[in-house]
Every structure is written in C-alpha cells, then in structure tokens.
Design a protein around this motif. Structure first.
Motif, mmCIF file in Angstrom:
data_model
loop_
_atom_site.group_PDB
_atom_site.id
_atom_site.type_symbol
_atom_site.label_atom_id
_atom_site.label_comp_id
_atom_site.label_asym_id
_atom_site.label_seq_id
_atom_site.Cartn_x
_atom_site.Cartn_y
_atom_site.Cartn_z
ATOM 1 N N THR A 185 0.812 -1.221 0.000
ATOM 2 C CA THR A 185 0.000 0.000 0.000
ATOM 3 C C THR A 185 0.848 1.275 0.000
ATOM 4 O O THR A 185 0.487 2.265 -0.607
ATOM 5 C CB THR A 185 -0.943 0.011 1.212
ATOM 6 N N ARG A 186 1.992 1.235 0.695
ATOM 7 C CA ARG A 186 2.795 2.463 0.826
ATOM 8 C C ARG A 186 4.068 2.430 -0.011
ATOM 9 O O ARG A 186 4.965 3.230 0.203
ATOM 10 C CB ARG A 186 3.186 2.697 2.292
ATOM 11 N N MET A 187 4.149 1.518 -0.938
ATOM 12 C CA MET A 187 5.385 1.395 -1.710
ATOM 13 C C MET A 187 5.485 2.440 -2.809
ATOM 14 O O MET A 187 4.503 3.043 -3.197
ATOM 15 C CB MET A 187 5.423 0.005 -2.333
ATOM 16 N N LYS A 188 6.704 2.612 -3.336
ATOM 17 C CA LYS A 188 6.903 3.532 -4.456
ATOM 18 C C LYS A 188 6.696 2.798 -5.774
ATOM 19 O O LYS A 188 6.971 1.602 -5.869
ATOM 20 C CB LYS A 188 8.330 4.088 -4.414
ATOM 21 N N PRO A 189 6.244 3.533 -6.808
ATOM 22 C CA PRO A 189 5.893 2.861 -8.065
ATOM 23 C C PRO A 189 7.028 2.035 -8.680
ATOM 24 O O PRO A 189 6.802 0.929 -9.154
ATOM 25 C CB PRO A 189 5.471 4.008 -8.992
ATOM 26 N N ALA A 190 8.255 2.587 -8.662
ATOM 27 C CA ALA A 190 9.357 1.842 -9.284
ATOM 28 C C ALA A 190 9.606 0.536 -8.533
ATOM 29 O O ALA A 190 9.973 -0.479 -9.121
ATOM 30 C CB ALA A 190 10.624 2.688 -9.311
ATOM 31 N N ASP A 191 9.389 0.562 -7.220
ATOM 32 C CA ASP A 191 9.646 -0.639 -6.417
ATOM 33 C C ASP A 191 8.578 -1.705 -6.644
ATOM 34 O O ASP A 191 8.867 -2.896 -6.594
ATOM 35 C CB ASP A 191 9.721 -0.262 -4.934
ATOM 36 N N VAL A 192 7.343 -1.254 -6.879
ATOM 37 C CA VAL A 192 6.286 -2.205 -7.203
ATOM 38 C C VAL A 192 6.629 -2.911 -8.516
ATOM 39 O O VAL A 192 6.496 -4.131 -8.635
ATOM 40 C CB VAL A 192 4.928 -1.480 -7.307
ATOM 41 N N ARG A 194 6.471 6.427 -17.487
ATOM 42 C CA ARG A 194 6.666 5.133 -18.135
ATOM 43 C C ARG A 194 7.975 4.485 -17.664
ATOM 44 O O ARG A 194 8.008 3.283 -17.388
ATOM 45 C CB ARG A 194 6.679 5.318 -19.657
ATOM 46 N N ALA A 195 9.023 5.287 -17.572
ATOM 47 C CA ALA A 195 10.302 4.743 -17.108
ATOM 48 C C ALA A 195 10.150 4.206 -15.680
ATOM 49 O O ALA A 195 10.672 3.138 -15.347
ATOM 50 C CB ALA A 195 11.383 5.814 -17.170
ATOM 51 N N ILE A 196 9.410 4.939 -14.853
ATOM 52 C CA ILE A 196 9.181 4.493 -13.478
ATOM 53 C C ILE A 196 8.398 3.191 -13.476
ATOM 54 O O ILE A 196 8.709 2.258 -12.734
ATOM 55 C CB ILE A 196 8.437 5.579 -12.674
ATOM 56 N N SER A 197 7.398 3.126 -14.356
ATOM 57 C CA SER A 197 6.556 1.928 -14.379
ATOM 58 C C SER A 197 7.352 0.706 -14.833
ATOM 59 O O SER A 197 6.931 -0.426 -14.627
ATOM 60 C CB SER A 197 5.348 2.136 -15.286
ATOM 61 N N ARG A 215 14.110 3.892 -10.884
ATOM 62 C CA ARG A 215 13.917 4.958 -9.892
ATOM 63 C C ARG A 215 14.439 6.240 -10.518
ATOM 64 O O ARG A 215 15.618 6.577 -10.419
ATOM 65 C CB ARG A 215 14.666 4.614 -8.613
ATOM 66 N N ALA A 216 13.521 6.944 -11.158
ATOM 67 C CA ALA A 216 13.893 8.065 -12.017
ATOM 68 C C ALA A 216 14.770 9.083 -11.296
ATOM 69 O O ALA A 216 15.730 9.596 -11.867
ATOM 70 C CB ALA A 216 12.632 8.735 -12.564
ATOM 71 N N ASN A 217 14.458 9.360 -10.039
ATOM 72 C CA ASN A 217 15.195 10.400 -9.334
ATOM 73 C C ASN A 217 16.680 10.068 -9.174
ATOM 74 O O ASN A 217 17.518 10.953 -9.202
ATOM 75 C CB ASN A 217 14.569 10.670 -7.962
ATOM 76 N N GLN A 218 16.986 8.806 -9.020
ATOM 77 C CA GLN A 218 18.396 8.433 -8.884
ATOM 78 C C GLN A 218 19.158 8.701 -10.183
ATOM 79 O O GLN A 218 20.315 9.117 -10.162
ATOM 80 C CB GLN A 218 18.520 6.962 -8.491
ATOM 81 N N TYR A 219 18.481 8.452 -11.302
ATOM 82 C CA TYR A 219 19.132 8.704 -12.588
ATOM 83 C C TYR A 219 19.284 10.194 -12.826
ATOM 84 O O TYR A 219 20.301 10.660 -13.331
ATOM 85 C CB TYR A 219 18.344 8.049 -13.730
ATOM 86 N N LYS A 220 18.242 10.935 -12.455
ATOM 87 C CA LYS A 220 18.322 12.389 -12.620
ATOM 88 C C LYS A 220 19.461 12.949 -11.782
ATOM 89 O O LYS A 220 20.204 13.819 -12.236
ATOM 90 C CB LYS A 220 17.005 13.034 -12.187
ATOM 91 N N ALA A 228 20.307 16.895 -5.342
ATOM 92 C CA ALA A 228 19.376 16.136 -4.501
ATOM 93 C C ALA A 228 18.183 16.999 -4.093
ATOM 94 O O ALA A 228 17.055 16.515 -3.981
ATOM 95 C CB ALA A 228 20.102 15.623 -3.262
ATOM 96 N N LEU A 229 18.441 18.295 -3.885
ATOM 97 C CA LEU A 229 17.339 19.198 -3.529
ATOM 98 C C LEU A 229 16.471 19.511 -4.746
ATOM 99 O O LEU A 229 15.239 19.504 -4.669
ATOM 100 C CB LEU A 229 17.892 20.509 -2.962
ATOM 101 N N ALA A 230 17.127 19.773 -5.880
ATOM 102 C CA ALA A 230 16.397 20.278 -7.048
ATOM 103 C C ALA A 230 15.540 19.209 -7.733
ATOM 104 O O ALA A 230 14.437 19.500 -8.183
ATOM 105 C CB ALA A 230 17.376 20.888 -8.055
ATOM 106 N N ILE A 231 16.043 17.973 -7.809
ATOM 107 C CA ILE A 231 15.309 16.966 -8.596
ATOM 108 C C ILE A 231 13.980 16.574 -7.967
ATOM 109 O O ILE A 231 13.197 15.865 -8.577
ATOM 110 C CB ILE A 231 16.132 15.683 -8.830
ATOM 111 N N ARG A 232 13.735 17.048 -6.748
ATOM 112 C CA ARG A 232 12.439 16.739 -6.155
ATOM 113 C C ARG A 232 11.314 17.506 -6.833
ATOM 114 O O ARG A 232 10.146 17.205 -6.655
ATOM 115 C CB ARG A 232 12.430 17.116 -4.671
ATOM 116 N N ARG A 233 11.679 18.523 -7.586
ATOM 117 C CA ARG A 233 10.662 19.321 -8.267
ATOM 118 C C ARG A 233 10.823 19.193 -9.778
ATOM 119 O O ARG A 233 11.890 18.852 -10.270
ATOM 120 C CB ARG A 233 10.786 20.795 -7.848
#
Ligand SMILES: Nc1ncnc2c1ncn2[C@@H]1O[C@H](COP(=O)(O)OP(=O)(O)O)[C@@H](O)[C@H]1O
Ligand SMILES: [Mg+2]
Lengths: 257, 331
Positions: free
Chosen positions: A77-84, B214-217, B221-226, B120-125
């Motif tokens: 339920t609380r997981m992140k999409p990439a981890d699912v 789509r990459a996330i799906s 883990r998109a943020n790590q690559y960014k 690390a701060l910027a990619i959150r947005r």
C-alpha cells in the motif's frame, strides 16, 4: 503482513476496501479485488468508472485514501511505483506511453536493460545494449512491429504505439501485467494479434486488464469485475456478468448519458 | 490491399533508417577525427588564448547540454559549479602550490559534491520549479563567494594564479603548450560526454526525459538517474571552470554570477540543444562575438539578447540542429 483473503496462496493481488478521494469525489470507492494467480482478469465498466484510477492505485502512481493492497502476500500500500515494478507487477498506460525520441527497438531495450538490474554504468559503450537487439526484435515481431524497429516511436501510428508499449511491458517478463485498454485504437487485425499474444503470455503469468471490446473480454478473460461509479457492481465469469441486469443497466444508462 | 502497400513502404523506410543508423556512427567518427585534426592545427590559425576560452566554454556548454538535452533538466544555476570549481582550482594552485592537474581535479571534486547536494534538492521538483531551485541555490553560492573574500578574494577575485608545471614537470607558461593541454581536456570531456549519452545509463536518462512515468513503471527509480546525470553535468561544468581558472590565471565573481548561468543556456540553445556537437558551435559563436564586438561595450549584451530571442522564435533547433535536419542525421 497478512491482510484478509489476500493471503490465500492462489490469490496474487488483493485489495481491501480500496478508495481514493479527489477533492470530495470518490473516484474509487471501497473496491475489494481478488486476482487469482495465472488467470486473465478483466476490469470493465463505463467510462469514468474508475478503472484507470484503480490501476494507478495498484501500481502506486496514486496513494489510496483508504484500504490496503496486497501483492504476493506482501502489503504494498505504501510502496513507491518503481519498487512495485521491481516486484514484478508492471503496468501499461491507457494513453500510449512510449519513449518518443527513441526507436522502437530502443524502447523495448530499455525494458530488457531493466531486467539485468540498474543501469548507472555511464562509462560503458552502447555495444552492451546491442547484445539485447536480438531479443528486442523478437518481441517487436511478436506484436507485428518487426519492420519498424529503427523508426523513432514518435513516428509510429497510434495503434503501433500501443503495440510497442505491450512489447516493452512484455520485455520485462513480469509476473503480473496490468494492461489498460491495450487494444484501444487498433485495427481489427491488430486486435486479433494482440489478443492471441495476451493469451500466449498469460500461460505463465497473471493479467489484469481493462478492455472495452467485449468480444475480446468474453474470449480472453477467466474472471470479470464490473466497476461503476468507483464501486464493484458485479463479479464472475462472462456468462454470469453479461446477464446481470445491473451491469446491462449501467452500460446502457451511460451510453445514453 | 491498401494496408499491405502502406506496410511495405514502412518496411522500406525502416531499411533506410537502418542504413542511416550505421551511417550515423561513421559520420560521428569522422567528425571526431576532423575535430581532433582541427584542434591540432588551430593554434597556428588563431590566438591560443582565444581558442582556450572557446574550449573552456564549449566544455561548459557540453556539460550543461548533457543535463538539458539528455536529462531533460533545465538548470539555471550552472555557474555555481563552473565558478566554485574555478575558485577551488585557483585557490589551491595559488595558495597551496598545487600542480595544475591536481588543482583542476580538486575543483572538479568540489563541483561534484556541490552538484550532489544541490541536485538532490532540485530533482524533487519538476520543470520550472526545478529551474528556480537551481537558480536560488546558485545565488546562494554567489553570495557566499561575495561574503568570503579570504577564500574568493571578494570583488578582486583570485588573481595571478600560477599556471605551474603539469605533473610538476611540464611548464605551462607558454600559451601554445597550455593550449594543447586544454585541448586534450576538452577532447577528453567531449569523448566522455559522447560515451555517457550512448551508454546504457544515457539510454535510461533519455527514456526518463521522454516519459518519466513510463520509465518508473518499468522499475527505474527516475530520481536516482536524474541525480546521477546532474552530478555528472556539474562535475564536467566544474572541469571547465577549473581549467578556465588556470588558463586565465583568474577566478572571479563573474564565474559564479547568474549571467554565467544564462550564457551557457544561450550557447547551448544557439548551437542546438540535445545535439552532440551543438554546444561547441554555440560556444564558438558567443565567445567570438564577445571578443570581436568587445569594443561595442554594453551593446554586446543587447546583441546577445537579440540572438537569444531570434533563436527561440525562429531558429529553435540551433545551428547544429538545423544542419542535422538538412543532412537528416543526428549530430
Ligand atoms: N487526478 C484526478 N483528479 C481528479 N479527478 C480524477 C483524477 N483522476 C481521475 N479522476 C476522475 O475519476 C473518475 C474515474 O476516472 P478513470 O479512472 O480515468 O475512469 P475509467 O478509466 O474507468 O474510464 C473520472 O470521473 C475522472 O474524472
Ligand atoms: Mg481509463
């Protein structure tokens, strides 16, 4: 965590009272699903019923306001999409989701790459990836895109983008696939091809799919859940569901609305 | 059947595309060889100091373009990494007596650390918020530089930085010798960026740039690559800044000023964002303009502004982007 009936060994994905509220509007409202391992489970319902939202919840692109999701006995339920996705629960999108500036072959390779783990190797040459070309072409061939491997995805027709998305999803070899209207916008011939493909990949996988083409649903699915206004309206095999007066009403009612 | 005819012509197009893909590799190799040759003879055709300036800014723009063109991330604060590396290499070369290659490496290391923290701060947005955060963080670096004159020399900057001896052996006092060192750094940086763009990592970055959900799906883990591409870009921007400090024997507030961040955006857009070689062309045009129009004073800024507007309005692909379209090959 063991959550209710989700722990039964033949149930791969289960939800318990799943709900999400958008500014007071409950798009999904207390949905409890049981998807059995190795089946093709169809999720149908009129437009706006909450099917896509359900998929977004299941794959964690949205966080539910209420309820739990259990996948392979694990509370996600609380997981992140990439981890699912890493757990083998992979989705396709209703609005065709390809990487437009990459070629069809490269699109599929992105998924093949993932199977081998993370790709932080910025120092390595693209030759590593060429090794995946053969498998990528085989997958493209399976969805009828063999001739389009080197074309940028942006230049493919709508139906072919959908086919490419399916090939990309299959490239991950996921244990469970969530397909959101995989055949929307496809021609008759392609629908048959993709239906055959889904049937063949379903042999050793579980598939949950949203589909509007009822003849496809009838021929493919083992079990159907009908959703309307965010709630489960009816469940069962096609014969049961299609005779249900509430289902008929929901479809006709919306058809006129 | 009409359908069959369409399919057949599509297949023809694919064969054409396949041939193009092979051609592209060969074309790029030819460009690299041509560029290497040009770098070798250039100091006999133009002033080495001018060339070194072009090369430092070209490397800066290449680094910026790695983030914008291939990571899809628009940073408005790349002066922070360029300028901070410039200060560190100038300071360590002058006050710690570091050899130039170590001073430059320290500059790169600091840029990498700064890039890690800021990234690390910027990619959150996303989108414009990302750009604003990078700008705000870079402004912090600017004010830090202004407030710490013991390190940065304040308004004066760090002047009279010794060029020193490469590996403690080869004196870089001669412009032409220094030029070849700078050309080697530039070319190495270009090759590295080319490799990054075409690596498995670069491929994932392009996928995230094209369609992040789509990459996330697919499990990325998109943020790590960014973050990774951000750090690489910041480090390479640092390499450019640190080298520049040794070349001009100067690190100053100009290097960390927001106009420096703007200039690198301009160079990249003029040359062609998301093209491999565009930033080099962009840097050459802008630096040449600044040099040859220097007597016009403030007008240079206005001319630059006009070029920027023209680029955005009618010339969106930039110089190399337009050429690439003409020859129907990615460049
Ligand atoms: N992010 C959102 N914010 C607000 N409303 C949403 C959002 N996503 C979906 N909805 C609403 O939820 C309802 C269900 O949408 P959806 O799940 O896309 O339906 P379906 O896929 O069954 O056609 C629709 O009324 C839609 O407008
Ligand atoms: Mg939908």
């Amino acid at each position: 965590m063991v959550a209710g009936g989700g722990s039964a060994p033949d149930v791969i994905l289960a939800t318990e009272g799943l709900a999400i509220e958008f500014k007071g509007f409950r798009a999904v409202d207390g949905v409890s699903l049981r998807v059995k391992r190795g089946t093709i489970h169809a999720l149908i319902g009129p437009n706006g019923a909450g099917k896509t939202t359900c998929f977004n919840l299941l794959t964690k692109f949205l966080t539910p306001t209420e309820g739990t999701i259990t996948y392979k006995g694990r509370d996600i339920t609380r997981m992140k999409p990439a981890d699912v996705a890493r757990l083998g629960l992979v989705r396709s999108f209703q609005i065709s989701a390809v990487f437009p500036h990459l070629t069809a072959c490269e699109n599929v390779r992105i998924a093949l790459q993932k199977k081998r783990g993370d790709s932080f190797d910025f120092w390595r040459s693209e030759r590593v990836l060429s090794a995946l070309d053969e498998e990528a072409l085989r997958l493209l061939d399976a969805v009828g895109l063999a001739g389009f491997a080197e074309l940028p995805a942006a230049e493919l027709s709508y139906g072919r983008k959908r086919a490419l998305e399916i090939a990309t999803t299959l490239a991950l070899d996921p244990e469970m696939l969530l397909l959101d209207e995989p055949m929307a916008g496809m021609g008759r011939e392609d629908v048959d091809r993709i239906a055959a493909l889904i049937r063949s990949v379903a042999k050793d996988r579980t598939i949950l799919m949203v589909e509007h083409n009822l003849s496809v649903v009838a021929s493919l699915s083992d079990f159907i859940t009908v959703l309307a206004r965010g709630k489960v309206l009816a469940e069962g095999d096609y014969a049961t569901v299609s005779k249900d007066p509430r289902v008929i009403e929901a479809y006709i009612g919306v058809g006129h609305g | 059947m009409a359908d069959g005819a369409v399919a057949a012509s599509d297949v023809g197009a694919t064969e054409f595309a396949l041939r193009e893909r092979r051609d592209t590799g060969a074309l790029h190799r030819a460009i690299f060889i041509g560029l290497a040759g040009l770098l070798l003879v250039a100091p006999f055709l133009a002033y080495p100091v001018f060339l070194m300036k072009v090369l430092c800014f070209a490397l800066f723009a290449l680094a910026f373009n790695l983030l914008l063109g291939y990571g899809g991330l628009l940073s408005f604060g790349h002066a922070a990494y360029f300028g901070m590396a410039s200060y560190v290499s100038a300071y360590t070369a002058k006050h710690w007596g570091m050899t130039p290659e170590l001073a430059i490496l320290l500059g790169v290391a600091v840029a990498a650390l700064l890039g890690t923290a800021f990234g690390a701060l910027a990619i959150r947005r996303q989108g414009i918020y990302f750009a604003m955060i990078t700008l705000a963080l870079a402004q912090m670096v600017y004010f830090f530089s202004l407030q710490t004159p013991r390190f940065t020399g304040g308004e004066d900057g760090i002047q009279a930085v010794p060029r020193g001896k490469l590996f403690g052996l080869l004196s870089l006092a001669d412009d032409r010798i220094l030029y070849y060192v700078v050309a080697a750094i530039f070319f190495g940086g270009l090759l590295l960026i080319y490799r990054i763009i075409h690596s498995p990592f670069g491929q994932v970055c392009k996928a995230i740039r094209d369609n992040e959900p789509r990459a996330i799906s697919l499990g990325y883990r998109a943020n790590q690559y960014k973050l990774a591409v951000f750090v690489l870009s910041a480090s390479l921007a640092g390499l450019a800044g640190a080298t520049k400090a040794i070349v001009f024997q100067l690190a100053s507030l100009t290097d960390v000023h927001w106009t420096m961040s703007g200039e690198v955006v301009l160079m990249t857009l003029v040359g062609g964002m998301g093209t491999v070689f565009g930033p080099i062309a962009g840097a050459l045009v802008i630096v040449a303009m600044q040099n040859y129009l220097a007597h016009l004073g403030a007008w240079v800024t206005i001319i630059q502004g006009v070029i920027f507007v023209v680029c955005v309005l009618v010339f969106r692909e930039g110089i190399v982007g337009v050429i690439a379209k003409r020859v129907k090959q990615p460049l």
